[in-house]
Each structure stands twice: as structure tokens, then as C-alpha cells.
Design a protein around this motif. Structure first.
Motif, PDB file in Angstrom:
ATOM      1  N   TYR A 842       0.836  -1.203   0.000  1.00 56.90           N
ATOM      2  CA  TYR A 842       0.000   0.000   0.000  1.00 56.90           C
ATOM      3  C   TYR A 842       0.878   1.263   0.000  1.00 56.90           C
ATOM      4  O   TYR A 842       0.542   2.261  -0.650  1.00 56.90           O
ATOM      5  N   CYS A 843       1.975   1.237   0.748  1.00 57.23           N
ATOM      6  CA  CYS A 843       2.875   2.398   0.794  1.00 57.23           C
ATOM      7  C   CYS A 843       3.447   2.707  -0.591  1.00 57.23           C
ATOM      8  O   CYS A 843       3.473   3.866  -1.032  1.00 57.23           O
ATOM      9  N   TYR A 844       3.909   1.659  -1.303  1.00 56.36           N
ATOM     10  CA  TYR A 844       4.488   1.871  -2.622  1.00 56.36           C
ATOM     11  C   TYR A 844       3.451   2.454  -3.584  1.00 56.36           C
ATOM     12  O   TYR A 844       3.740   3.399  -4.330  1.00 56.36           O
ATOM     13  N   THR A 845       2.254   1.884  -3.556  1.00 55.87           N
ATOM     14  CA  THR A 845       1.208   2.365  -4.471  1.00 55.87           C
ATOM     15  C   THR A 845       0.826   3.810  -4.159  1.00 55.87           C
ATOM     16  O   THR A 845       0.679   4.640  -5.064  1.00 55.87           O
ATOM     17  N   ALA A 846       0.651   4.109  -2.870  1.00 52.63           N
ATOM     18  CA  ALA A 846       0.269   5.467  -2.487  1.00 52.63           C
ATOM     19  C   ALA A 846       1.363   6.467  -2.854  1.00 52.63           C
ATOM     20  O   ALA A 846       1.069   7.563  -3.374  1.00 52.63           O
ATOM     21  N   ARG A 851       3.180  10.883  -6.106  1.00 51.91           N
ATOM     22  CA  ARG A 851       4.331  11.387  -6.874  1.00 51.91           C
ATOM     23  C   ARG A 851       3.890  11.908  -8.236  1.00 51.91           C
ATOM     24  O   ARG A 851       4.417  12.902  -8.730  1.00 51.91           O
ATOM     25  N   LYS A 852       2.895  11.253  -8.838  1.00 55.50           N
ATOM     26  CA  LYS A 852       2.372  11.716 -10.128  1.00 55.50           C
ATOM     27  C   LYS A 852       1.620  13.042  -9.983  1.00 55.50           C
ATOM     28  O   LYS A 852       1.492  13.787 -10.962  1.00 55.50           O
ATOM     29  N   GLU A 885      11.690  17.635  -2.520  1.00 61.28           N
ATOM     30  CA  GLU A 885      12.763  16.656  -2.329  1.00 61.28           C
ATOM     31  C   GLU A 885      12.235  15.293  -1.922  1.00 61.28           C
ATOM     32  O   GLU A 885      12.821  14.266  -2.261  1.00 61.28           O
ATOM     33  N   LYS A 886      11.131  15.276  -1.178  1.00 57.87           N
ATOM     34  CA  LYS A 886      10.599  14.005  -0.704  1.00 57.87           C
ATOM     35  C   LYS A 886      10.025  13.144  -1.839  1.00 57.87           C
ATOM     36  O   LYS A 886       9.871  11.936  -1.678  1.00 57.87           O
ATOM     37  N   PHE A 887       9.718  13.744  -2.992  1.00 49.88           N
ATOM     38  CA  PHE A 887       9.147  12.983  -4.106  1.00 49.88           C
ATOM     39  C   PHE A 887      10.219  12.322  -4.978  1.00 49.88           C
ATOM     40  O   PHE A 887       9.886  11.468  -5.798  1.00 49.88           O
ATOM     41  N   TRP A 888      11.486  12.764  -4.836  1.00 44.40           N
ATOM     42  CA  TRP A 888      12.564  12.222  -5.671  1.00 44.40           C
ATOM     43  C   TRP A 888      12.188  12.296  -7.156  1.00 44.40           C
ATOM     44  O   TRP A 888      12.265  11.300  -7.903  1.00 44.40           O
ATOM     45  N   LEU A 889      11.773  13.487  -7.594  1.00 38.38           N
ATOM     46  CA  LEU A 889      11.305  13.643  -8.973  1.00 38.38           C
ATOM     47  C   LEU A 889      12.425  13.465  -9.984  1.00 38.38           C
ATOM     48  O   LEU A 889      12.155  13.207 -11.165  1.00 38.38           O
ATOM     49  N   GLU A 894      10.977   3.288 -10.862  1.00 35.93           N
ATOM     50  CA  GLU A 894      11.533   2.095 -10.202  1.00 35.93           C
ATOM     51  C   GLU A 894      12.569   2.483  -9.158  1.00 35.93           C
ATOM     52  O   GLU A 894      12.585   1.938  -8.037  1.00 35.93           O
ATOM     53  N   GLU A 895      13.424   3.444  -9.500  1.00 37.10           N
ATOM     54  CA  GLU A 895      14.447   3.877  -8.548  1.00 37.10           C
ATOM     55  C   GLU A 895      13.813   4.541  -7.325  1.00 37.10           C
ATOM     56  O   GLU A 895      14.246   4.321  -6.185  1.00 37.10           O
ATOM     57  N   ALA A 896      12.769   5.347  -7.539  1.00 30.26           N
ATOM     58  CA  ALA A 896      12.111   6.031  -6.429  1.00 30.26           C
ATOM     59  C   ALA A 896      11.472   5.030  -5.470  1.00 30.26           C
ATOM     60  O   ALA A 896      11.565   5.175  -4.245  1.00 30.26           O
ATOM     61  N   LEU A 897      10.818   4.007  -6.005  1.00 25.12           N
ATOM     62  CA  LEU A 897      10.201   2.993  -5.139  1.00 25.12           C
ATOM     63  C   LEU A 897      11.264   2.193  -4.397  1.00 25.12           C
ATOM     64  O   LEU A 897      11.055   1.777  -3.246  1.00 25.12           O
ATOM     65  N   GLY A 898      12.411   1.961  -5.038  1.00 22.82           N
ATOM     66  CA  GLY A 898      13.494   1.278  -4.350  1.00 22.82           C
ATOM     67  C   GLY A 898      14.026   2.100  -3.179  1.00 22.82           C
ATOM     68  O   GLY A 898      14.297   1.566  -2.092  1.00 22.82           O
TER      69      GLY A 898
END
Length: 928
Positions: A842-846, A851-852, A885-889, A894-898
Motif C-alpha cells: 500500500y505504501c508503494y502504491t500510495a 508522486r504523479k 525533495e521528498k518525491f525524488w522527482l 523504479e528507482e524512487a520505489l526502491g
């Protein structure tokens, strides 16, 4: 000798230092004091006449001609940046006495007997002083030494603060707090006051100052302080104190025997004045200098000044620094060093004699003339074919796509702006490109602006996030802002509620471009029209505007909008059946009643049980009209229609501010509990909760319901507000009573058919809500997380409370970026359980969904930069960047979720937060 006569106050002023002020209607005391000064005036006039007769006619003629030429006296002054001394102040004495608490009241509340001022009119006090500037402390506080008072509270002690006059800003002020003994190892504020170091004209204050003391509060060092030291009264005492200051500065000659008589009379007047008003005043002294000190910031030398200095040194035979020798002179003219940092020598020149210096203009993002000329040449219609037929090749198309992916805070460089401009006709089909295109426009070029306004209606319709960006401070053209408002008109009322707080703030930027009163603002007209048609929008708009009207800076602007709103409400067809304006008036009356009641109960010197009884009796009294009343939408939640209150379900929380808990009866037969607080600024909490609600809606649009339950918060003023009460328990209490969160849920909703022994939907609520709040609080940088502000409802809904620290600010050292403690994970069955794996999913999906939508969130927070939110005001230039910065835009999906997966592991395995939680629990135990 020159004489001036003021007809209103009969003020006679003699240039050589004697001033007397007389009003036509004076009391006997004023006449006595006036006669004393008049005798001295006569003697001084005789001396002046005698000395003036000795002056030659030529000197008088020269002085007269000089005055006629200059029309003003010369003014000699010093600048503050030359004053290398530390800020200092002399604490003189405190005037005023609190009435002693009656002995009967001390018996009812034994804690009051430890407060020194309740036992003695001259109890031992000490004073702390701290320098503030631009809402931030500029050093540690300094306090007076211990002193035992006998007849009066007089310190007469100089305090030197760890800040120099040359380093303080023009907004610098002293926050002075008087501290009283409140018990063993405990101190309470006796009163506080805040005084600016510079006058309105930028002159450093000097000499004796009379400061108003606000009782029982600590000094507030903010720019919009609530403990302003200004004494508003204009009585006889104020006039006499001005004469005393002139006497101390030497403007009135000293006559010892006459001064003693006058000062005795002044003391008698002062004692009567204070005794009559019960006010408290603190007298302090600022240092006196030979000349007035005017605020001036550091000025750095230009290249021309450095060249002149180098030429002068060369003529004097001093070697000019060269790249080969590497030597440089130690100082430059004006006492300012020309190096990259003030106070350091000029570095050696590079590239054929060029010297690198600090350029303050570069920090202000001034346009480069060379770049502007180049841009004009590139965009000239005389070069190349018409831009209408241009289409990018594959390489340029990739470059354009990269530019369109930039976040709204990204600054385009000149090449990127030129590229966007060149292919502007091609980009009209892409709605994402409009904001980037408008940032590329040279708005000082009338031809460009004309072309932009012709192209604007042909552009593909933008999304709401881009429309909100166009209402920010970066876009001031009225046509552009009108275009953004036209896009917002297509949003429904439920969507507007999510952005209403920011749209009210955007009115400030509208004012800058459309005039004094904002009467022609398209945004203001849009808000007034939509709010007059929808009861929820109307109620929220009214309270958002009411809070903004409390601040002087934009008071007239928002008063005008409120006037237009009220006028529009009277013109609506529904006004005859159900007048909305009277509904808002009833809401304001209800808020005023709660505010007065909260202050009364907070200030009661009684136990909590007595306060609760008083609250219930007040609500139950039919004379107050709270037991039953006509249906009224609650200001906190206009969708709830209240018809009365339930006295038996009222309470007063155990806290310094004694917040009131009150329960309303609703029109549908339900109940609605609510907290009312006075003495606390809830605007930051309101903004955080509004962002939570927005993020919840964004997740639901993607069919992800994380069972978030953001409670309602409404700031009804900068110091009061309402909070929805949610029946729940802190994790600290749950662990103490049930050992684990799982046992707490099992106690309320047991189910033997599941492996955990808890109903499946309850566990689902808990896991999803934990995931949602972990992601959201991480993005907003919510700090000061401990087990007392993490709560769980009996049916499994987890949520956060108390948002006094956001954007990465945290009073705890080594605080993790995400609050995921062992107690939360144990409620899921441990880190190896299936529920914990679901939690991470759920955390990854949210995080991916939010982020979008990063642009929408960033644009909303950009509109709040000037809203007075405490943690935003600390660093307004970087507040939005911290969220970005928290969004890692800059990273791929894939890198952001990692990276987010690593963040979850680091937060769960962090040891220092566990120690902090244990220490917090011990502290709370001893407090209770």
C-alpha cells in the motif's frame, strides 16, 4: 534665537535646547509643573538674548543666507553597519502590582501558593531578553541576576546580548519576558513585552523607554507580535515622560533643586495613574550615542570602485596583485572588503587580471543585459521562417519533453526559454506546456505580450494544478490570471473546497497587479459568486477571510472581498427564504460565545472538576441559548446541521490552555463532538489536515482507499479555533493498558475465525490507514512524533495528531524521516507477517500516485508562502523545495520505489527514536 508657535498646543520651542508644551485645558498638577518649567524658561531666554546681542551682524547675515539656501538644518548621523558594539539594554524598574489572591482561593487551589506574585506585592522576579529578527531568534536569551526586592521592583542592570548592532536587521526587536517563581524548579511568565530596536524611519532607539507589559504571557518575538510594547494612552503622564526624556538628553538644562520638586510631583501622578488603570509598565534604557544611528545594510564595492582603488594604489607605488604573486591588499575603500566574503582579503585575479568579487545583485536574479539582447535577437521575427510552421525533430522533441517534466519550482535557463518560445505554436496542443511557455515570455516586451494574449485562447485546456500555478506570485498579468480563473470555473464545488484555503491566499497576489481594493479581481469575483451559491463554500470562505482580516498587512484587501461577499448574499434568491448572511452572523456569535467561555474557564483559579461543572451549567442555562437553537451549519463542518448542545457530554481537557470539549445535537438525531481552543494558532494544523484531505481524494481517484480519517480543523482567528473530536486512544495508553495494538483491537472487535482473532475489516482499516499516514507525514516532513500523538480508534483507524512541527523541523535529534515504530508493526503481527507485506505494498502504491500529482501539491503550498504559517515562515524560500525533495522527482519510478523501500527499513530499524519514546513516556508519567 528662533521661536516657533503651534496654535493647537501652544508649543514654544527655542533652538538652543529648551522645550515647553502647554495645552489650553490643563489640570492643577499640570499648571504646577508648567510654572516650574516656565521659570526656568525665562532665565534661559535672558541668557540667550544676552549672548545673541554679542553676535556680529555679519554672522547673523551669513546664517540667514545659509538657511535660505539649504531650507533645512544639516543632519549628522552614523550607520548601523559601522556600529561593532553588542546590543545592550538597561533594565530599570517594573511599575504595577497584581492583586493578591484571596486566602480562600488559595485553599481551593493550593498550587497558587507557590506563585510568588500571589503572595507578595514585591516578589522576586527576573527578566530574560532575547533578540528576534524576521520571526527568528538571533541569539540566546540573557537574563538579569538574582535580586531581592524590598519596596519596589527595580533592577538597574545593564544586559549585553550576544548580537552586534551591525548584524541585526531593520525588523530586529527585543522579546522581554518577566519570570516569576511558580513552584519547586518551576517558573511561570509574569508578563512579556516586545519592543523594536529601530523606529519607523529606521533610526535606532535610544534613551528611556516605557513598555506595556502583557500579563501572564511570554514575550512573542514574531513580526506580527501579540505582545507589542506600544503604550496607546495619551494622558498627562505620557506628556511628562516625554519632558523627562528631553531632560535626560540635555535638551532641558539641569537645575537640581527645581528638578527634585518636579520629579516628586511626577512620581505622585505616576502612582495614581497606575493604580487607577491596573496596568503594568517596564522601564528600560537603550544606550545613547553621540549621533543618531540609522539602519544601513552592508554595501559591496562595484568593479569600477575596485578599479579606482587599484589605480590609486598603483600611483602611490603599491604593487597591484597579480596572478603570479598571488598577493592582495588587506582592505579596500569604505572599510568593506572586496573578496567573496566580507572580512576576507581580495583573492588573486584570474584570467588576465579579473578579480572575483561577491555580487549581491546576482542573488536577486536580475536580468543579464547581454542575455536579454541575445534573446531579443533570437526571437526577432526577421530571422528565419515563420514560427507558425516550425516543428521539432526527434532530438528537439525529446528536449522539449524533458523541459515539460520539470517541477513547477524549476527555473528555466535562457536556452530552454528560447526553445520553448521558438516552438510555441507546436506546443499549443500540449496542456503541460502552457506554464513553461508563460515563464519564457519577456513581459516587458509589449509585442511579445500581445502575441501571448492572442495565443492563450488557442492553447489546450490546462489541468487544475497548472491553473493554480498561474494564480501564484510568479504570474501578475491580469489576462493570464483571468484565464486560470476560467479553468477553475469548470471545477465542481466539492473540488473547490479542497483548494479554497489556497485561493483565498492567492488574492494577495491578485492585489499586487489589479489595484488597491481588488474590486476588479477576476479571482475575487469568482470566489464571491460560487460561495454565495453553495452554503459549505460560503461558510468556509467567510471564516478564511475573517482570519486574514486580523492582520494589518492585507486587512483592507480582505475587508473589500467580505463586503462584496455580503452584498452578493443579499442579492441571491435564497436570501428571502433562508438568509445566508444571518446564518454567518449566528456562526460568528456562537464562535464569540465559545471564545469568551474558553478564556473564562482557562483563567479560573480552580480545579478541573470545577471548570467542567461551570461549563456544563453554562450550556444548560436556557438564558445562553445553547441548549436548543434553530438549525445552524457548524463553522467547523458546514455539512453538519446542529440544533443544540448536550451539557452532560461536555468536558475540559487537562492542559495549560484548558480546551473545551462540547457535543452538538444534529438535525438527523446524531451527535457531533468538538474541541474549542483559545491561545493556540491552529492555521498550521489546518493546512496539514487540508493537505491530508486532498491526498486522500487523489488516492481515491485511483481506486485506492487507505481508510484515512483526517479530522476537521478550523482556525477562527490567529489565536483560536475548532477541532473535531474523534474517540480514540494514543498508542502510549494502548500499550500501557493492552500491551499491544492487536490486543486493543481484539478487545473491541474479536473474531475467532481469523488467525489474529480480530475482525478482518478492522485489521484492514488499521493496515491501510497506517500505510497512508506513513506516506503522507513523510512527504510533509511532520516532526515531533511520539506515542502520544499517534492514535487508534476502536475500529482500527490509525491517525496522527498535533502538527506543530512540519517540513523537517523536529525538536528531537536524529528523528527518522518516517515514523514507523515497533508498536505499529506489532499491531500487524510483526515485520514477517502477511499484513506487514500488504502494508508495504500500500505504501508503494500510495507514494507512486502522490508522486504523479506532485505538481498540484507543490503549487498549493507555493500559494501558502505568504500565509503566516510558522514553519513556512522560518524558511519561505526553501519550504516548497523541502516537499519536492521528498518525491525524488529526479529519479525514475523504479528507482524512487526502491529508495522508498530502503526508507521503510531504516525507519523501522532506527534505535534512537525508541530511546526518545521511552524518555517521553517517563516524562509524561512524572507530569501526570
Amino acid at each position: 534665537m528662533k521661536l516657533f508657535l503651534c496654535p493647537e498646543y501652544n508649543i514654544i520651542q527655542i533652538y538652543h535646547g529648551i522645550t515647553i508644551s502647554r495645552h489650553r485645558h490643563v489640570s492643577q498638577t499640570r499648571i504646577c509643573f508648567r510654572s516650574c518649567v516656565a521659570n526656568r524658561l525665562q532665565k534661559a531666554v535672558r541668557r540667550e538674548i544676552a549672548s545673541s546681542n554679542k553676535a556680529s551682524h555679519q554672522q547673523a547675515t551669513h546664517i540667514s543666507s545659509t538657511n535660505q539656501q539649504l531650507h533645512m538644518e544639516p543632519f549628522t548621523f552614523a550607520t548601523s553597519n559601522q556600529l561593532k558594539l553588542n546590543v545592550s539594554v538597561r533594565i530599570q524598574n517594573l511599575e504595577g502590582q497584581k492583586p493578591l489572591v484571596p486566602y480562600s482561593q488559595l485553599l481551593k487551589n493550593p498550587e497558587l501558593k507557590f506563585v510568588g506574585s500571589n503572595l507578595s506585592p514585591v516578589s522576586d522576579l527576573y527578566i530574560s531578553v532575547q533578540v528576534y529578527g524576521d520571526n527568528k531568534p538571533l541569539g540566546v536569551p540573557v537574563q538579569t541576576a538574582y535580586k531581592s526586592f524590598k519596596a519596589a521592583r527595580a533592577w538597574k542592570e545593564w544586559l549585553t546580548l550576544p548580537v552586534r548592532y551591525c548584524d541585526i536587521p531593520r525588523s530586529a526587536q527585543l522579546a522581554i519576558t518577566i519570570w516569576d517563581l511558580g513552584g519547586p524548579d518551576k517558573e511561570v511568565p509574569y508578563g512579556g513585552t516586545t519592543v523594536r530596536l529601530f523606529d519607523a524611519d529606521g533610526t535606532l532607539k535610544k534613551g528611556r523607554q516605557k513598555l506595556k507589559v502583557w500579563l501572564d504571557v511570554e514575550a512573542d518575538g514574531r513580526t506580527e507580535t501579540v505582545t507589542d510594547s506600544t503604550v496607546e494612552s495619551n494622558d498627562e503622564m505620557d506628556r511628562l515622560e516625554k519632558q523627562i526624556k528631553k531632560h535626560e538628553s540635555g535638551e532641558i538644562p539641569r537645575v537640581d533643586w527645581l528638578d527634585n520638586l518636579a520629579f516628586r510631583q511626577i512620581e505622585q501622578i505616576q502612582k495614581k495613574s497606575i493604580k487607577r488603570t491596573h496596568d503594568h509598565f517596564l522601564y528600560i534604557d537603550f544606550p545613547r550615542f553621540d549621533f543618531p544611528v540609522v539602519f544601513c545594510d552592508f554595501e559591496y564595492p562595484t568593479l569600477a570602485a575596485l578599479a579606482e582603488a587599484a589605480a590609486a594604489e598603483k600611483e602611490n607605488g603599491i604593487a597591484t596583485p597579480t596572478a603570479s604573486t598571488g598577493h592582495a591588499p588587506s582592505t579596500t575603500q569604505s572599510g568593506v572588503v572586496g573578496g567573496s566574503i566580507p572580512g576576507e582579503p581580495i583573492p588573486a585575479p584570474v584570467d588576465g587580471g579579473m578579480i572575483r568579487i561577491y555580487d549581491p545583485e546576482a542573488a536577486r536574479e536580475r536580468d543579464n543585459p547581454a542575455e536579454a539582447k541575445h534573446m531579443n535577437l533570437v526571437r526577432s521575427q526577421r530571422n528565419g521562417p515563420s514560427d507558425r510552421d516550425l516543428k521539432p525533430n526527434a532530438r528537439i522533441r525529446d528536449q522539449l519533453n524533458d523541459i515539460l517534466k520539470y517541477p513547477p519550482t524549476h527555473e528555466l535557463n535562457p536556452d530552454e526559454k528560447n526553445l520553448i518560445w521558438k516552438f510555441r505554436y507546436y506546443l499549443t496542443r500540449d496542456k503541460r506546456a502552457l506554464t513553461k511557455f508563460l515563464k519564457s515570455v519577456v513581459w516587458l516586451d509589449a509585442r511579445e505580450v500581445k502575441g501571448v494574449l492572442e495565443l492563450l485562447p488557442k492553447w489546450a485546456e490546462v489541468d487544475v494544478d497548472d491553473a493554480l500555478e498561474l494564480l501564484g506570485p510568479a504570474f501578475t498579468n491580469p489576462a493570464v490570471r483571468t484565464y486560470a480563473v476560467a479553468r477553475l470555473k469548470k471545477a465542481d464545488d466539492n473540488e473547490l473546497v479542497l483548494y479554497l484555503l489556497q485561493l483565498v491566499q492567492a488574492l494577495k497576489f491578485e492585489r499586487q497587479q489589479s489595484g488597491e481594493h481588488n474590486s476588479e479581481s477576476s479571482l475575487a469575483q469568482f470566489l464571491v459568486t460560487r460561495a454565495s451559491e453553495n452554503e459549505t463554500l460560503g461558510s468556509l470562505l467567510y471564516w478564511y477571510l475573517a482570519v486574514e482580516m486580523e492582520f494589518k498587512r492585507h486587512k483592507k484587501l480582505y475587508e473589500r472581498v467580505v463586503f462584496e461577499f455580503m452584498h452578493q448574499l443579499e442579492a441571491t434568491p435564497e436570501a428571502l427564504d433562508r438568509p445566508k448572511r444571518s446564518m454567518l452572523a449566528r456562526q460568528a456569535t456562537l464562535n464569540k460565545t465559545f471564545n469568551s467561555l474558553a478564556i473564562e474557564i482557562r483563567d479560573m483559579k480552580a480545579k478541573r472538576e470545577k471548570k467542567i461543572e461551570h461549563l456544563k451549567n453554562y450550556i444548560a442555562d436556557p438564558a445562553h441559548g445553547l441548549l436548543n437553537f434553530e438549525p445552524l451549519p457548524l463553522p467547523l463542518d458546514p455539512s453538519v446541521i446542529a440544533v443544540g448542545m448536550i451539557p452532560s457530554e461536555s468536558n475540559v481537557f487537562k492542559s495549560t490552555l484548558s480546551p473545551l470539549m462540547m457535543t452538538f445535537k444534529t438535525a438527523d438525531g446524531g451527535k457531533y463532538p468538538m474541541l474549542f481552543k483559545n491561545g493556540d494558532d491552529l492555521r498550521q494544523d489546518q493546512l496539514v489536515i487540508q493537505t491530508f484531505t486532498l491526498m486522500d481524494q487523489l488516492l481515491r481517484k485511483e481506486n485506492l482507499d487507505l481508510k484515512l480519517s483526517p479530522y476537521k480543523i478550523l482556525a477562527s482567528s490567529p489565536t483560536s479555533g475548532m477541532i473535531q473530536f474523534v474517540a480514540s486512544k494514543p498508542i502510549a495508553t494502548i500499550v500501557r493498558e493492552y500491551k499491544t495494538i492487536l490486543e486493543f483491537l481484539k478487545h473491541h472487535y474479536p473474531d475467532g475465525s481469523t488467525r489474529e482473532g480480530v475482525k478482518a475489516e478492522v485489521l484492514d482499516n488499521y493496515v491501510k490507514s497506517c500505510a497512508g499516514y506513513c506516506v503522507i507525514t513523510y512527504i510533509l516532513g511532520v516532526g515531533d512524533r511520539h506515542l502520544d500523538n499517534l492514535l487508534v480508534t476502536p475500529d482500527g483507524f490509525f491517525f496522527h495528531a498535533d502538527f506543530g512541527f512540519i517540513l523537517g523541523h523536529d525538536p528531537k535529534i536524529f528523528a527518522p524521516q518516517m515514523k514507523l515504530c515497533k508498536e505499529m508493526v506489532d499491531g500487524m503481527g510483526g515485520s514477517d507477517s502477511v499484513l506487514f507485506k500488504q502494508f508495504k505494498g500500500y505504501c508503494y502504491t500510495a507514494f507512486s500516485i502522490l508522486r504523479k500529482n506532485a505538481s498540484l501539491i507543490l503549487n498549493l503550498w507555493t500559494l501558502m508562502i505568504d500565509a503566516g504559517i510558522p514553519d513556512v515562515e522560518r524558511e519561505p524560500d526553501t519550504a516548497v523545495l523541502k516537499i519536492q525533495e521528498k518525491f525524488w522527482l529526479e529519479s525514475g519510478e523504479e528507482e524512487a520505489l526502491g529508495r522508498f523501500e530502503v526508507l521503510i527499513g531504516d525507519s523501522l530499524n532506527a534505535l534512537f527514536p525508541i530511546v526518545i519514546d521511552r524518555m517521553h513516556n517517563i516524562t509524561q508519567y512524572w507530569k501526570s
